[in-house]
Scaffold this motif. Sequence first.
Motif: not given
Length: 352
Positions: A80-100
């Motif tokens: 469950a913790t791993s799925l939370v981290w994966v979902a977090f990264l799936l949300a943050v990485i596109p946002l960070a890529s867009l901002t960069w």
Amino acid sequence: MSHAVHDTRPSGSLRGATLPKWFPWAVAAASTALGFGVSTAAGLHSDIQWALIAALLFVVGSYAVSAKVEGRRQARDRTATSLVWVAFLLAVIPLASLTWETVKRGIKVLDGYFLTHSMGVVADTEPGGGIYHALLGTLEQVGLATLISVPVGVLTAIYLVEYGRGRLAQAVTFFVDVMTGIPSIVAGLFVLSLWILILDMGYSGFAGSMALAILMIPVVVRSTEEMLKLVPNELREASLALGVPKWRTILKVVLPTSVGGITTGVMLAIARITGETAPVLLLVWGTNFINANPFQDPQASLPMYIYLQYTNGSEAAYDRAWAAALTLIAFIMILNLVARGIARWKAPQTGR
């Protein structure tokens, strides 16, 4: 006859084997390396594909090792913790890529000249020019939409929370919910048919402001309604017990208590409408010249400016589009920071 009581528990610790704290990081590193290797061997050239493979290996690997060492119960917790981290990264990485990407491309021409000049004397295919006319139009259109929607939204929320009972309140709540999901293009078409086609008032920044206000009102109503519900009823009852009229209780007790949350909701609603393009495209059109009068003639705006520059196709226009996008993101970010600051400033103070 006495009976001896024997402790049947094991002499060791009751806690089973536990994996070290660095275990998730080790699994993440191994999954990344293995995912990259699998994607390379399979001939996959997309970063998204190998990242998804690595994420899947991370979840499966965490469960398999944890189930072997710590047991299935702890393994399910780690999954469950791993799925939370994966979902977090799936949300943050596109946002960070867009901002960069926006910062990297938009910083090329973003300077004082770009912010203080318009496109009136510069061809779209030539370098130079700026966004002053679009920035001025956006500020005026969003400001007018705020002046229209905030009083209507706040008063509607006050009615629903403080006075609303029966079918009328249910109908208002239903229509507010419906308005929350209205596409921006529908709001633009409504104002286009009523204001421009029927009343023949012409294209203007004010026409776009009315469409933006339609999109903003349900957000203001919902946020204000939730903030008013958080005000303790004891405050209302104490004021009413002192003989203060209900309208004065709302004005002097309820609203000051919730003003921080209401202001935050208004700021977030402003940030939500600032980037809308469809109503502006239908109702405001665009111009390369400065028009400081939002009630007459077409007027520029940042979303429209970005659209027109990017569809132009030249390298200089691309640079201006990215710089305008960076300005728009910065503007929305400032609004969110202001909202957070006001919410913290107006938050109820607890006793020392």
